[in-house]
Motif scaffolding. Structure first.
Motif, mmCIF file in Angstrom:
data_model
loop_
_atom_site.group_PDB
_atom_site.id
_atom_site.type_symbol
_atom_site.label_atom_id
_atom_site.label_comp_id
_atom_site.label_asym_id
_atom_site.label_seq_id
_atom_site.Cartn_x
_atom_site.Cartn_y
_atom_site.Cartn_z
ATOM 1 N N PRO A 94 61.115 66.563 30.977
ATOM 2 C CA PRO A 94 61.402 65.477 31.935
ATOM 3 C C PRO A 94 61.144 64.088 31.353
ATOM 4 C CG PRO A 94 60.175 67.243 32.997
ATOM 5 C CD PRO A 94 60.176 67.545 31.538
ATOM 6 N N LEU A 95 60.072 63.950 30.534
ATOM 7 C CA LEU A 95 59.797 62.646 29.921
ATOM 8 C C LEU A 95 60.920 62.243 28.977
ATOM 9 C CD1 LEU A 95 57.835 60.284 29.423
ATOM 10 C CD2 LEU A 95 56.764 61.670 27.621
ATOM 11 N N ASN B 246 65.864 59.065 27.803
ATOM 12 C CA ASN B 246 67.302 59.053 27.494
ATOM 13 C C ASN B 246 68.087 58.205 28.487
ATOM 14 O OD1 ASN B 246 66.950 60.732 25.277
ATOM 15 N ND2 ASN B 246 67.275 62.602 26.460
ATOM 16 N N SER B 247 67.565 58.086 29.700
ATOM 17 C CA SER B 247 68.268 57.295 30.712
ATOM 18 C C SER B 247 67.957 55.800 30.624
ATOM 19 C CB SER B 247 67.906 57.807 32.112
ATOM 20 O OG SER B 247 66.517 57.633 32.375
ATOM 21 N N VAL B 248 66.994 55.423 29.779
ATOM 22 C CA VAL B 248 66.630 54.002 29.650
ATOM 23 C C VAL B 248 67.666 53.309 28.775
ATOM 24 C CG1 VAL B 248 64.915 52.386 28.760
ATOM 25 C CG2 VAL B 248 64.177 54.443 29.970
ATOM 26 N N GLY B 249 68.245 52.238 29.270
ATOM 27 C CA GLY B 249 69.223 51.487 28.505
ATOM 28 C C GLY B 249 68.572 50.328 27.765
ATOM 29 N N ASP B 250 68.934 49.114 28.147
ATOM 30 C CA ASP B 250 68.323 47.929 27.543
ATOM 31 C C ASP B 250 66.876 47.811 28.002
ATOM 32 O OD1 ASP B 250 70.725 47.342 26.363
ATOM 33 O OD2 ASP B 250 71.406 46.075 28.028
ATOM 34 N N LEU B 251 65.996 47.495 27.060
ATOM 35 C CA LEU B 251 64.568 47.421 27.353
ATOM 36 C C LEU B 251 64.213 46.055 27.934
ATOM 37 C CD1 LEU B 251 63.241 49.099 24.089
ATOM 38 C CD2 LEU B 251 63.417 50.141 26.339
ATOM 39 N N SER B 252 63.389 46.074 28.966
ATOM 40 C CA SER B 252 62.883 44.841 29.575
ATOM 41 C C SER B 252 61.525 45.148 30.185
ATOM 42 C CB SER B 252 63.845 44.328 30.662
ATOM 43 O OG SER B 252 64.008 45.307 31.681
ATOM 44 N N PRO B 253 60.571 44.198 30.137
ATOM 45 C CA PRO B 253 59.217 44.459 30.654
ATOM 46 C C PRO B 253 59.248 44.830 32.140
ATOM 47 C CG PRO B 253 59.273 42.446 29.356
ATOM 48 C CD PRO B 253 60.699 42.854 29.558
ATOM 49 N N HIS C 201 63.121 57.791 19.997
ATOM 50 C CA HIS C 201 63.160 56.456 20.622
ATOM 51 C C HIS C 201 62.065 55.532 20.102
ATOM 52 C CE1 HIS C 201 66.134 57.609 23.674
ATOM 53 N NE2 HIS C 201 65.475 58.747 23.780
ATOM 54 N N ARG C 202 61.085 56.051 19.366
ATOM 55 C CA ARG C 202 59.907 55.258 19.012
ATOM 56 C C ARG C 202 60.276 54.068 18.128
ATOM 57 N NH1 ARG C 202 55.998 59.097 17.811
ATOM 58 N NH2 ARG C 202 55.047 58.712 19.851
ATOM 59 N N GLN C 203 61.121 54.253 17.138
ATOM 60 C CA GLN C 203 61.467 53.148 16.241
ATOM 61 C C GLN C 203 62.140 52.008 17.003
ATOM 62 O OE1 GLN C 203 64.715 52.851 12.844
ATOM 63 N NE2 GLN C 203 63.018 54.159 12.178
#
Length: 858
Positions: free
Chosen positions: A549-550, A555-562, A578-580
């Motif tokens: 599930p994590l 995988n569903s996260v697109g553009d990163l924002s705080p 996704h870590r890099q």
């Protein structure tokens, strides 16, 4: 029962012929058997339907359909479109029933998935891809078996030349079972008797011949017996002959009908004669064998028997030579046939060319004729004729297109039904595979847990006082256990989320860290082995419930924002894939990458030697010794790390280089891979996350954090802090290095990188949280130790006892709340003032002492 007559396309080299066959479905094996007639006992062949697919092509014509198996394609033809649709629908349904019954999985784990699969199937079954087809009783079923077999153009065309022995068996069986021709007790010879009792072939053959003769002369004279089967044969073969003769009033028509019947009877007689010849040859061979066996048995002396055997051997040699000659002749004939076939093919091509030329000439003649007719006819009539002809052609084309549309609709229904059933089978297999993988993961987790407990018992036995023989046995068992592989590799790589856990059988993880570090102390090796097994067991158990599930959320996260959601995700741990990307985003938010800044620093470090260059060279071989990318001086990342540290020394002259920066930069290189990105990550850690003077010569801020940590330890874990004070344990001796390098070389790589995920996003507060969580994780174990030396020894390696990263994360971010950043800043300010005051006082004492020593003189 699914059975009936179908035409089967037989291919023998370039020759293709249609043969009528009786097809019967075997439910036990999911095979479609085919016979020459419905009365045959032995099948000519079978078609395996368990892995077959079905198709009907529009271009083949009405009634044609195909059965495709992995080894062959069978082309069949039904008498009508309805019969074809019925056969296809019934074969699909029975294939599904067989495959569904065969692929049942009795495991308890699989029953959970069966509920979902059954729900999916119930929903999809409501979609009517192919409506039920009414059973054509005249072509399918047991009623069709009583009808005469479809007649072919010639009598021999329907006989299978590939299976002569089966044809003879079936023919003899039908002859022996015909009471009208031979009587109730008549029997020519029985193959079943030959097979069942091979010990007395002579007696059986004699009995068969006598029985056959008795049956032949049982009733009437010889002429009556000859005429009777012939009349019956005529009546049974041509039931409509008297009616046809009565309908044909013209004598010439009657004569032509009779001639046609004579030709048909002649062909039938020829085929029967050939069959009788085959039977006579078989009978003669059996009688010859009988005579030889009788002579052998009646021989008085061994000499005579030996002579008979020699005679038989000579006959065998003679037959062998004749067989070789015949085989050679067969090869020559085959070569001749090949040459003739090629010649015939050339002639056919030549004839085809001539026909095309002739056709072209005829088209030209027809065109000229039509042109002349148009010129001679009235212009109005010509226009009407052209319009009528065009209309007629359009109507024909419309009718043809309607037929094609109907055919394609039928084909579409059949293919949709086929795709639907194949998808159901594939889904069932996929669910079975998923259940097996989950079961394998559970078994591997249980196995790792048992190995860990076994090693723990060995360690306890090693610490106990045992006799010398028992102690030696325990040492041998420990040495043997340390040679085991921590992980067992999978033979195949399944396409499932458990793949990364089940198949990671290397001694190194994704970033090159050793799964079991090679410590010099044997007890530490054993602890590292236990820790690796426990970590693998926890990962296997949490893979499907937590990790999958994590991973889906990431995988569903697109553009990163705080955001609060992103903060929660980062605390839970960033997947490897996704870590890099996330680390690069975090660093870019806080560090403005100056173009060519890093390249300028590299050029400066090449042109001018930095004072810290010597210390950097000394620390490079001691960086991450348990990682394969830094364990050797020739490793690829060693030159990158050297350039990175030199560039940072020129970038921040106030710090230059401090021991510990090499490990921070090494971790950044492992994850980010790019040298320049790792440089800016190190800049972000030293200049943004850590307080000022954290890596200065005095390390004053690092000392302040140790005092702050002791305050938090007294508040969050008062019992443990009281225990340390009772035995005068200074925890800063253990924790100072944790804060300086953010737990590098203290935690295993899997837990370390999760700590770094949150540390890069939130700052040094995460280091305090995890440091407290480590002591909380092992609190009860430390409280049971009542000796200061043993406590220090335990604190040296107790981070290697942490195996559950999820549990440690929950302690750090849930059990230790609240943990406000404002409180941390206030405590740092307070303790910094106290430490600076102490240092100032110490400096004054030192100055006074120096002054006093100077006044006293030498």
């Amino acid at each position: 029962t699914l059975c009936g007559y179908l035409n089967k396309l037989g291919i023998k080299g370039p020759i293709k012929t249609w043969k009528s066959r009786w097809f019967f479905y075997d439910e036990n094996k999911c095979h479609l058997l085919y016979y020459r007639t419905a009365q045959d006992i032995n099948p000519l062949g079978s078609i395996d339907l368990s892995s077959a697919t079905f198709d009907c092509k529009v271009e083949n014509g009405e009634g044609f359909f195909e059965i495709r198996t992995p080894s062959r394609v069978f082309t069949l033809k039904a008498i009508s479109k309805q019969a074809m649709m019925y056969w296809l629908q019934q074969l699909q349904m029975r294939r599904w029933e067989f495959c569904n019954a065969r692929s049942r999985f009795p495991s308890v784990l699989f029953r959970c998935f069966c509920v979902l699969v059954c729900f999916y199937i119930d929903v999809v079954e409501n979609e009517d891809f192919l409506p039920p087809v009414k059973t054509p009783t005249e072509a399918v079923g047991l009623k069709a078996a009583s009808l005469p077999a479809p007649q072919m153009s010639t009598a021999l065309q329907n006989i299978s030349l590939k299976h002569p022995w089966t044809e003879i068996q079936n023919t003899v069986y039908s002859i022996c079972g015909s009471k009208q021709l031979w009587g109730n007790n008549g029997n020519v010879f029985s193959f079943s008797e030959f097979q069942e009792d091979p010990e007395n072939p002579d007696k059986e053959q004699e009995a068969e011949v006598e029985t056959g003769c008795a049956g032949a002369f049982k009733k009437g004279t010889l002429e009556d017996r000859r005429m009777e089967p012939r009349v019956k044969w005529l009546n049974s073969g041509f039931p409509g002959l008297p009616e046809e003769l009565s309908r044909e009033r013209n004598p010439m028509d009657k004569v032509s009908v009779l001639q046609q019947q004579i030709l048909t009877l002649t062909e039938e007689v020829k085929s029967q004669k050939e069959l009788v010849k085959l039977l006579h040859k078989a009978l003669e061979a059996a009688q010859q064998e009988k005579r030889v066996s009788s002579m052998y048995l009646t021989a008085a002396e061994d000499k005579d028997r030996l002579e008979l055997v020699r005679h038989k051997v000579r006959q065998i040699a003679d037959l062998t030579s004749r067989l070789e000659a015949l085989e050679q002749e067969k090869k020559e004939l085959e070569q001749t046939l090949t040459l003739r076939d090629s010649h015939i093919q050339e002639l056919k091509e030549h004839v085809q060319l001539l026909m095309e030329k002739n056709h072209a000439k005829q088209e030209v003649i027809m065109t000229l004729t039509e042109q002349m007719a148009r010129e001679l006819s009235d212009p109005m009539q010509e226009a009407n004729a052209i319009a009528a002809e065009t209309l007629y052609k359009q109507q024909e084309e419309i009718e043809h297109l309607k037929d094609v549309i109907d055919a394609y609709k039928t084909q579409n229904q059949i293919l949709n039904s086929e795709i639907h059933q194949v998808t159901r089978l594939w889904t069932s297999v996929a669910e079975n595979e998923k259940a097996l993988l989950m079961k394998c993961a559970c078994l591997q987790a249980r196995n790792c847990q048992m190995e860990s407990k076994y090693l723990t018992v060995l360690r306890k036995l090693q610490e106990a006082d045992l006799p010398s023989s028992h102690a030696e046995l325990v040492r041998n068992l420990i040495q043997e256990a340390l040679q085991w592989d921590v992980k067992e590799g999978a033979e195949e790589a399944p396409s499932f989320e458990l793949t990364s856990t089940l198949c990671s059988s290397s001694e190194y993880d994704e970033y090159g860290f050793m799964t079991v570090p090679d410590y010099e102390v044997e007890d530490w090796k054993l602890l590292a082995k236990i820790q690796a097994l426990e970590i693998k067991s926890n990962n296997l158990r949490s893979q499907e419930v937590v990790e999958k599930p994590l991973r889906d959320r990431w995988n569903s996260v697109g553009d990163l924002s705080p955001s609060a959601e992103l903060k929660s995700l980062i605390r839970s741990g960033i997947p490897v894939e996704h870590r890099q990307r996330v680390w690069r985003w975090i660093v870019s938010r806080h560090c403005s990458h100056l173009p060519d800044r890093y390249q300028q620093l590299l050029r400066q470090s090449k042109s001018t030697e930095h004072p810290a260059c010597r210390q950097i060279e000394l620390d490079l071989p001691r960086t991450l010794t348990n990682n394969k990318h830094f364990s050797s001086p020739t490793s690829q990342l060693i030159p990158k790390l050297r350039r990175l540290l030199l560039a940072f020394s020129w970038h921040n002259p106030a710090i230059g280089y401090c021991q510990g920066l090499n490990r921070l930069a090494a971790v950044a290189l492992l994850v980010l891979e790019d040298e320049e990105s790792a440089f800016w990550c190190l800049v972000h850690i030293v200049e943004n996350l850590m307080p000022a003077d954290y890596y200065s010569d005095t390390l004053i801020t690092s000392q302040v954090d140790q005092r702050v940590f002791k305050d938090f330890l007294s508040e969050k874990l008062p019992r443990l802090m009281a225990h340390f004070e009772q035995y005068r344990i200074d925890v800063s001796l253990i924790t100072f290095n944790w804060f300086l390098v953010a737990f590098v070389d203290s935690l295993v790589s899997d837990i370390l990188l999760r700590v770094w995920d949150a540390f890069l996003y939130e700052g040094t507060k995460v280091i305090f949280r995890y440091a407290l969580a480590i002591f909380k994780y092992n609190e009860e174990e430390i409280l049971r130790i009542n000796d200061s030396v043993e406590i220090y020894q335990y604190l040296r390696f107790f981070t290697r006892m942490i195996t559950d990263g999820r549990k440690l994360m929950n302690i750090a971010f849930n059990d230790l709340n609240p943990f406000p950043m404002k409180l941390l800043r206030n405590r740092r300010t307070m303790h910094r003032e106290e430490l600076e005051a102490e240092l100032y006082e110490l400096a004054q004492i030192k100055a006074a002492y120096v002054k006093e020593r100077a006044e006293q003189g030498p």
